[in-house]
Scaffold this active site. Sequence first.
Site, PDB file in Angstrom:
ATOM      1  N   CYS A   1     -19.935 -21.931   2.129  1.00 15.36           N
ATOM      2  CA  CYS A   1     -19.327 -21.585   1.088  1.00 15.36           C
ATOM      3  C   CYS A   1     -19.991 -21.222  -0.219  1.00 15.36           C
ATOM      4  O   CYS A   1     -19.937 -20.288  -0.702  1.00 15.36           O
ATOM      5  CB  CYS A   1     -18.159 -22.547   0.924  1.00 15.36           C
ATOM      6  SG  CYS A   1     -16.909 -22.214  -0.475  1.00 15.36           S
ATOM      7  N   CYS A  26     -19.631 -31.272  -0.913  1.00 12.79           N
ATOM      8  CA  CYS A  26     -18.752 -30.746  -0.051  1.00 12.79           C
ATOM      9  C   CYS A  26     -19.516 -30.632   1.356  1.00 12.79           C
ATOM     10  O   CYS A  26     -20.574 -30.021   1.285  1.00 12.79           O
ATOM     11  CB  CYS A  26     -17.856 -29.396  -0.372  1.00 12.79           C
ATOM     12  SG  CYS A  26     -16.908 -28.949   0.772  1.00 12.79           S
ATOM     13  N   CYS A  76     -16.796 -16.607  -4.541  1.00 15.84           N
ATOM     14  CA  CYS A  76     -16.956 -15.698  -5.383  1.00 15.84           C
ATOM     15  C   CYS A  76     -16.497 -16.242  -6.754  1.00 15.84           C
ATOM     16  O   CYS A  76     -15.635 -17.002  -6.868  1.00 15.84           O
ATOM     17  CB  CYS A  76     -16.182 -14.447  -5.223  1.00 15.84           C
ATOM     18  SG  CYS A  76     -16.681 -13.093  -6.301  1.00 15.84           S
ATOM     19  N   CYS A 116     -21.202  -6.190 -11.427  1.00 17.24           N
ATOM     20  CA  CYS A 116     -20.662  -6.581  -9.711  1.00 17.24           C
ATOM     21  C   CYS A 116     -19.312  -5.598 -10.098  1.00 17.24           C
ATOM     22  O   CYS A 116     -18.803  -5.294 -10.828  1.00 17.24           O
ATOM     23  CB  CYS A 116     -20.280  -7.889  -9.668  1.00 17.24           C
ATOM     24  SG  CYS A 116     -19.106  -8.274  -8.377  1.00 17.24           S
ATOM     25  N   ASP A 117     -18.846  -5.241  -8.734  1.00 10.45           N
ATOM     26  CA  ASP A 117     -17.588  -4.577  -8.532  1.00 10.45           C
ATOM     27  C   ASP A 117     -16.456  -5.142  -9.030  1.00 10.45           C
ATOM     28  O   ASP A 117     -15.556  -4.733  -9.680  1.00 10.45           O
ATOM     29  CB  ASP A 117     -17.723  -4.126  -7.151  1.00 10.45           C
ATOM     30  CG  ASP A 117     -16.228  -3.468  -6.735  1.00 10.45           C
ATOM     31  OD1 ASP A 117     -16.266  -2.316  -7.491  1.00 10.45           O
ATOM     32  OD2 ASP A 117     -15.650  -3.514  -5.930  1.00 10.45           O
ATOM     33  N   ARG A 143       0.844  -1.039   0.044  1.00  9.88           N
ATOM     34  CA  ARG A 143       0.088  -0.064  -0.128  1.00  9.88           C
ATOM     35  C   ARG A 143       0.956   1.319   0.202  1.00  9.88           C
ATOM     36  O   ARG A 143       1.295   1.967   1.139  1.00  9.88           O
ATOM     37  CB  ARG A 143      -0.863   0.090   1.289  1.00  9.88           C
ATOM     38  CG  ARG A 143      -1.823  -1.134   1.242  1.00  9.88           C
ATOM     39  CD  ARG A 143      -2.964  -1.049   2.097  1.00  9.88           C
ATOM     40  NE  ARG A 143      -3.874   0.076   1.685  1.00  9.88           N
ATOM     41  CZ  ARG A 143      -4.972   0.110   0.918  1.00  9.88           C
ATOM     42  NH1 ARG A 143      -5.209  -0.969   0.283  1.00  9.88           N
ATOM     43  NH2 ARG A 143      -5.684   1.067   0.840  1.00  9.88           N
ATOM     44  N   CYS A 198     -10.453 -22.589  -2.182  1.00  6.09           N
ATOM     45  CA  CYS A 198     -11.547 -23.793  -1.715  1.00  6.09           C
ATOM     46  C   CYS A 198     -10.594 -24.428  -0.611  1.00  6.09           C
ATOM     47  O   CYS A 198     -11.199 -24.769   0.329  1.00  6.09           O
ATOM     48  CB  CYS A 198     -11.614 -25.009  -2.782  1.00  6.09           C
ATOM     49  SG  CYS A 198     -12.383 -26.474  -2.578  1.00  6.09           S
ATOM     50  N   CYS A 258     -18.153 -29.584  -5.351  1.00  8.62           N
ATOM     51  CA  CYS A 258     -18.498 -28.491  -4.488  1.00  8.62           C
ATOM     52  C   CYS A 258     -19.945 -28.894  -3.772  1.00  8.62           C
ATOM     53  O   CYS A 258     -19.987 -28.667  -2.589  1.00  8.62           O
ATOM     54  CB  CYS A 258     -18.495 -27.199  -5.251  1.00  8.62           C
ATOM     55  SG  CYS A 258     -16.750 -26.561  -5.627  1.00  8.62           S
TER      56      CYS A 258
END
Length: 452
Positions: A343, A337, A347, A292-293, A146, A366, A334
Amino acid sequence: MTQSTARTWPYPPRAFHVMVKPRGSICNLDCQYCFYLKKEQLYPGSSFKMSLELLENYTRQYIEAQSVPEVTFAWQGGEPTLMGVDFFRQAVALQEKYRRPGMTIRNAFQTNGTLLGDEWGEFLRAHNFLVGLSIDGPRELHDAYRQDKGARPTFDRVMRGLAVLQKHRVEFNTLTCVNAANAGHALEVYRFLRDEAGSRYMQFIPIVERDNTTGFQEGSRVTARSVSGPQYGRFLIDIFDEWVRADVGRVFVQIFDVALARWVGERPGLCIFEETCGLGLAMEFNGDLYACDHFVEPRFKLGNITATHLKDLVNDSRQYHFGMDKRDGLPPYCRACEVNFICNGGCPKDRILRTPGGDPGLNYLCAGFRSFFTYIARPMKLMAALLKSNRAPAEITRLWTAEPRLSAAAPTDPCPCGSGRAAAACHAAPVYTPVGHSQPVPAGNGPQKKRH
């Protein structure tokens, strides 16, 4: 104003969240892992400054589009303080102008803190802004990535901004990016935030930075600045171990709140762990709205609010399918799982690996999610049981010390928690593990309130 003619959602959302970028990607810092700085390339020759006319247009449309009694305006960047205090004075005035009777309006503001002074502090406090302050830990760890445009460290300037927030009693969260530099120093980061920065609301955001020149979510390679899945999992586990023994009820960590919410059967409240997405959008300084951002890219642009009403853009079939693709694209590996109920594959931007069976769509993080959520299962179940008994989750601090006795208790023994109930009917009993999913709620990498 034209209207969208595309097919709409089966049921229009009652509420959604927009992350507004009044200065676009423009920032006074040059953080090495920042994915948003490259978005400047989308608008060559632009002023990167939202007009007051557009501000009013957006404020009106955003309020009109919400069918809930509480609405939050989220300001981010780039660096939103570059707009100056007067811009946000006008924003607050417009919110009051268009606020419906009985509606509560809140403001969330994400900043690097380096430009905050007393004028900002007085304004933010007077209008009850919730501020998210970006800080990556103590000096050496923060300054690793940063830096400003001259490659100079920024830690001292951020801490001065923090002092302004504290002086004026502005409510704040800290947002810490977990990266290759600080991932191995979890307790150092946590103790700094808790003891020196005085943070009581923390977010730990994993850096998964694609290694490409576009800044878009494409390609499967990540940069050396990125945190690995196992590193992220270990980072969270180390902090959880300290938190669960000393800080429950006085320090609130976003991902811990999310986990507890799921174990008591509530929605996560954070978009990355929802079954679907699509209700957390991003708007650029000129009114362009994106899905989306993390997907501010030409193929995910929905339109511009000066041509089409915000509600119609959100209700467009393209956004609906964007949100449903998160669920529909989740591989069988997934779905089977044991921690998928929390989870949900994480994203979509990070689903760049293949499963052991060769299917695409496995989250890069994951291994970390799996190890962390598995590790915290028992204490989370205990806290869920406390909540179901109308008791404070902070009691886990004492219960966790008694965990060996809980595991050894016979069904008819008094529960070691001291409730007076039989162990089989209290904390030594099998406790609720939620199944199923709730409808998605908007969330983003901005300041967050505690949940429990």
